[in-house]
Structure formats: structure tokens, C-alpha cells
Scaffold this motif. Sequence first.
Motif, PDB file in Angstrom:
ATOM      1  N   VAL A 137       0.856  -1.179   0.000  1.00 33.17           N
ATOM      2  CA  VAL A 137       0.000   0.000   0.000  1.00 33.17           C
ATOM      3  C   VAL A 137       0.897   1.236   0.000  1.00 33.17           C
ATOM      4  O   VAL A 137       1.886   1.293   0.724  1.00 33.17           O
ATOM      5  CB  VAL A 137      -0.909   0.017   1.251  1.00 33.17           C
ATOM      6  CG1 VAL A 137      -1.703   1.315   1.327  1.00 33.17           C
ATOM      7  CG2 VAL A 137      -1.853  -1.185   1.243  1.00 33.17           C
ATOM      8  N   THR A 138       0.581   2.206  -0.843  1.00 34.01           N
ATOM      9  CA  THR A 138       1.412   3.404  -0.916  1.00 34.01           C
ATOM     10  C   THR A 138       0.698   4.617  -0.314  1.00 34.01           C
ATOM     11  O   THR A 138      -0.521   4.614  -0.152  1.00 34.01           O
ATOM     12  CB  THR A 138       1.770   3.787  -2.372  1.00 34.01           C
ATOM     13  OG1 THR A 138       0.605   4.348  -2.978  1.00 34.01           O
ATOM     14  CG2 THR A 138       2.230   2.602  -3.162  1.00 34.01           C
ATOM     15  N   LEU A 140       0.177   7.096  -1.941  1.00 30.75           N
ATOM     16  CA  LEU A 140      -0.664   7.603  -3.028  1.00 30.75           C
ATOM     17  C   LEU A 140      -2.134   7.337  -2.771  1.00 30.75           C
ATOM     18  O   LEU A 140      -2.997   8.091  -3.211  1.00 30.75           O
ATOM     19  CB  LEU A 140      -0.287   6.952  -4.361  1.00 30.75           C
ATOM     20  CG  LEU A 140       1.169   7.027  -4.798  1.00 30.75           C
ATOM     21  CD1 LEU A 140       1.337   6.362  -6.149  1.00 30.75           C
ATOM     22  CD2 LEU A 140       1.647   8.467  -4.840  1.00 30.75           C
ATOM     23  N   THR A 141      -2.449   6.237  -2.080  1.00 29.05           N
ATOM     24  CA  THR A 141      -3.855   5.968  -1.754  1.00 29.05           C
ATOM     25  C   THR A 141      -4.120   6.122  -0.259  1.00 29.05           C
ATOM     26  O   THR A 141      -5.272   6.270   0.137  1.00 29.05           O
ATOM     27  CB  THR A 141      -4.304   4.573  -2.228  1.00 29.05           C
ATOM     28  OG1 THR A 141      -3.523   3.570  -1.565  1.00 29.05           O
ATOM     29  CG2 THR A 141      -4.156   4.434  -3.732  1.00 29.05           C
ATOM     30  N   PRO A 144      -5.560   9.866  -0.036  1.00 28.12           N
ATOM     31  CA  PRO A 144      -7.000  10.049  -0.284  1.00 28.12           C
ATOM     32  C   PRO A 144      -7.885   9.258   0.680  1.00 28.12           C
ATOM     33  O   PRO A 144      -9.029   9.639   0.912  1.00 28.12           O
ATOM     34  CB  PRO A 144      -7.186   9.564  -1.732  1.00 28.12           C
ATOM     35  CG  PRO A 144      -5.972   8.778  -2.049  1.00 28.12           C
ATOM     36  CD  PRO A 144      -4.867   9.350  -1.217  1.00 28.12           C
ATOM     37  N   VAL A 160       1.181  12.634 -10.205  1.00 26.95           N
ATOM     38  CA  VAL A 160       1.945  12.670  -8.963  1.00 26.95           C
ATOM     39  C   VAL A 160       3.257  13.394  -9.250  1.00 26.95           C
ATOM     40  O   VAL A 160       4.013  12.970 -10.122  1.00 26.95           O
ATOM     41  CB  VAL A 160       2.238  11.234  -8.482  1.00 26.95           C
ATOM     42  CG1 VAL A 160       3.023  11.259  -7.186  1.00 26.95           C
ATOM     43  CG2 VAL A 160       0.938  10.443  -8.308  1.00 26.95           C
TER      44      VAL A 160
ATOM     45  N   SER B 110      -9.893   4.504  -3.555  1.00 26.66           N
ATOM     46  CA  SER B 110      -9.705   5.876  -4.055  1.00 26.66           C
ATOM     47  C   SER B 110      -9.300   5.951  -5.521  1.00 26.66           C
ATOM     48  O   SER B 110      -9.142   7.040  -6.065  1.00 26.66           O
ATOM     49  CB  SER B 110      -8.645   6.599  -3.209  1.00 26.66           C
ATOM     50  OG  SER B 110      -8.996   6.595  -1.851  1.00 26.66           O
ATOM     51  N   PHE B 158       5.028  11.244 -12.356  1.00 25.19           N
ATOM     52  CA  PHE B 158       4.279  10.291 -13.180  1.00 25.19           C
ATOM     53  C   PHE B 158       2.806  10.627 -13.180  1.00 25.19           C
ATOM     54  O   PHE B 158       2.306  11.339 -12.305  1.00 25.19           O
ATOM     55  CB  PHE B 158       4.561   8.858 -12.762  1.00 25.19           C
ATOM     56  CG  PHE B 158       3.804   8.376 -11.564  1.00 25.19           C
ATOM     57  CD1 PHE B 158       4.301   8.586 -10.298  1.00 25.19           C
ATOM     58  CD2 PHE B 158       2.608   7.684 -11.710  1.00 25.19           C
ATOM     59  CE1 PHE B 158       3.612   8.142  -9.189  1.00 25.19           C
ATOM     60  CE2 PHE B 158       1.909   7.228 -10.601  1.00 25.19           C
ATOM     61  CZ  PHE B 158       2.419   7.459  -9.331  1.00 25.19           C
TER      62      PHE B 158
END
Lengths: 252, 252
Positions: A137-138, A140-141, A144, A160, B110, B158
Motif C-alpha cells: 500500500v502506498t 498515493l492511496t 486520499p 503525482v 480511491s 508520473f
Amino acid sequence: MTQKIGKLYAIGVGPGDSSLMTLKSVELLKTIDVIAIPEKNRGQKDSFAWSIVRGAVDEEQMLGQRSYLWFPMSKDHTITVPAWREGAATIAEHLKAGKDVAFITEGDPSVFSTWAYLQEELSEHFEALVVEIVPGVTSLTAVPAATQIPLCDGEERFCVVPATYGVSILSELIKEFDTILLLKCGRMVPELIKVLEPLGLLENATYVSYATDPRQRVFTDLREVPEEFCYFATVQLSVRGRKGVLRHGGQA
Amino acid sequence: MTQKIGKLYAIGVGPGDSSLMTLKSVELLKTIDVIAIPEKNRGQKDSFAWSIVRGAVDEEQMLGQRSYLWFPMSKDHTITVPAWREGAATIAEHLKAGKDVAFITEGDPSVFSTWAYLQEELSEHFEALVVEIVPGVTSLTAVPAATQIPLCDGEERFCVVPATYGVSILSELIKEFDTILLLKCGRMVPELIKVLEPLGLLENATYVSYATDPRQRVFTDLREVPEEFCYFATVQLSVRGRKGVLRHGGQA
């Protein structure tokens, strides 16, 4: 006599909350011969990735040898490149001794991870190294998930960018993207406010630091973000607004 | 008498490999009152998310009631919006009965998830609904794990665009981004080849379908991708090339 070369895993251990580790990463770490652990200061064993792992798995349950690799926080290539080379050499040694190695990294190995450098350096040691990348899991999520604003629906685009490189092109990016994630915002918030306010987008930005970690903080108003440096700071800019435009006029 | 309203979780169950579920998602699913499961065809119980869950957890270990919600694969809003509303109404009913509900979704809630629509519809039922979003592993990193090419190093940008909307602006995006992930490439590969070839970027594209799933396929040459529609098809375009430019001239 030929010695079988060990297998290398690059394991993403998630953004901070240990319970967001994957089943696969936990199982691998329990049985692997060597756990390669990144540390921030040489010899200090100060590893965020390792602290995430220990939050989910008892030390005694992990049977493998610990191997610490130093990844200095620096932009000076005369400091970083030799450290990456040393880390790769250490891993190569374990593999050549026939040991399987799991390199752990916070978040995911494919996103802003030291794994990218290690992988490249390892190609100097082996012609065809078998690697398995275990995604995690990053942030990036995780970000949010904290803001509760989706990154994108089925017809949207998102990007990103590190804030240090992204603020100057923000006025261009908002034309093409519905959501922009600005990473590494630690020192960039005042500058971001200056750029977003005239664009009328200050209300569309949410600041999150240490997503999923106990230290997590969320600010829906950038002007309230304290002036302190935080390495794990991200701003989510929802260009389309906070909600209500997902349905493209399809509602009754 | 006031009835306590249940808590709602939106749980990402990962890209396909059940062992990439998080510890947290598994624990929640074992004890939650109601598991809300998206199905592709009404009444058919054909759910990719549910098949991922069952790959990691025995059915008998999950104590909660199953509640199937229909999410038709359609771009027709007169079909989708009423279905989202019905799904939200079903969840609202469980919550108002005091039951905790876990809505499962493949990947992460998300990112291109039906959760976005459900969340929006649920806001019609509750003034202040407490939701917890549990992030999962997404195809955004499952794809680079398969290609073994990182999405970005510390100074890179990216972006993620659905191919149906992204091909036309590709020549612009390659100026600003180091990696472009083109989602939903199922029917777009021939058109992509036409755009990438004159840009000299055909060699920089890798096709991955069903990342991490047993059906996973990887093609390093787009011209070899079979002409069949695959919903879980992504093209990773590494503008900077496949490797070797991470170090920005810092090496000896």
C-alpha cells in the motif's frame, strides 16, 4: 561446484500503519534467510520500514538474519551513490552465498523508493538476477483514504509530482488533470498557497502528513498548516472540487 | 429511543492476488456484521473483489451477512446512476439498523473504484456519516512490480490516464512526465502503437494485463499483444527509458 544463487524479494511494507502490510509480506518475512533493512543513519538501525514490520510481526517470529543497509538522506551524489553501491554489494554477497533475501521498503518498491537505486546497482553484480517485487500500500492511496476524496473516477486523470518540481508547472497541470498529488510538501506549503490562491484553487487543496501512521494530520485549509518540516507531507489538489461532479450530469 | 448508526468501511482488497490483501482488511472481514459485495451482473454474484477475498479467508471464518450490490458495467448514466442509488440505499438500511458494514472493492477505494459513486450517493442518506477507508494495493504499483521498472525515483513525475482519454494528449504528456500509466488499454493498443512509433517511444512501452493474478501477462513489445479485449490491461510508458538514468550523472 556451482552454488545456487538466492532469490531476492523487494517488499513494500505500506505507508506506516503496520496492519496495512500484506499477508504475503508477513509470510515471506517470517521464513526468509536474510531481511535487508534500510537505515537512515549509518549504524543507528533507525528504520521506518523495520518499525512498520515490527508492529505486525514479533521479532522472534522472523527467523532470518538482519542485514542493515545505509541510505543517507542526501541529494549529494558523491554521498548517495557509494552508499547504494555498498548496499547492493551486501545483498549480492548474501545471494551468492545461496541465501534468499527480502529487502523491505516503506510504501511500495516502485514509487519513490530506494529500491530503484538498489535494483540498478545490483544489475552490475548479476547478469540475470531473479527478483520478485511484492507491491505494498502506498501513500498515493493512503492520502486520499485520509481526505476521503477519491483520486479519480472512471473518466479522470491524475498525476503525482514532487512539490519541489511541481509547483512551477501547476498552472499547466490543472488544465489536464482532475487530481494532482504533490509529494514532499514539507517546506513548500507557503509557496503552494501563493500559487493556488490566484488560481482560485486554495479551497481544493488538502494537506496530509504521516498518512495512516499514529502521527497522521489532515488540514483542509493550507493556511492552518504549521510551519514545520515534515518529510511525509502530501497535498492532494482536487481540481474538479471536493465532490459532486462524478456523475457528469447523469443524475435526475 | 435512538438507534446507534453502524460504521461503514470501504476496503480495498488489492489487485487480484489474494495474498496481497492487508492484515487489516482480513481482520475486519472476519468480524464485520455485513459484507457488501459488488456484483457485475444483477443476481449473478459474479464478483472479482469477493473472489479475491475468498482466496485469503475461508467463507466460514467470515461471520457477517453477505449483501450483494449491482454495479453494471455501462457508460449509460440512466443505467448506472439508479444502480448506485440502490446500492447506497441498501448500505444505508444496514447502517440505520445499527450494523457495521464493509464494502469491498478490488484494488483501492480511491482509484477508479465504484466506491466514489457510492460515497457520493450515501451523502444523500446521512448528514455526517462516519466512514473509514482502508487502502489496498492497487494496479498502479502491481503493474510496475510486474514490469520491474519503477514508476519514479525521487525527482520524477508520473501520471495516470485512462487510455481512452490519454492517447490524444500523449505527445504533450511525455514532455512533463517520466512515466505514464495508461489504464483500460484493452482496445487501444493498435492506436497506441500508431502514436508511439513516430515519437520513437514504442520500445519504452510495456503491456501488463491482470497484474498479480494467475492470468497475468506481460508484453515488452506492444506489437505482440494479442487482439483481444482485456478489461485489466495497462501500458506502462517509461519515457526516460527502461533504466540507467536514475543517477543523474552522479556515478563515477
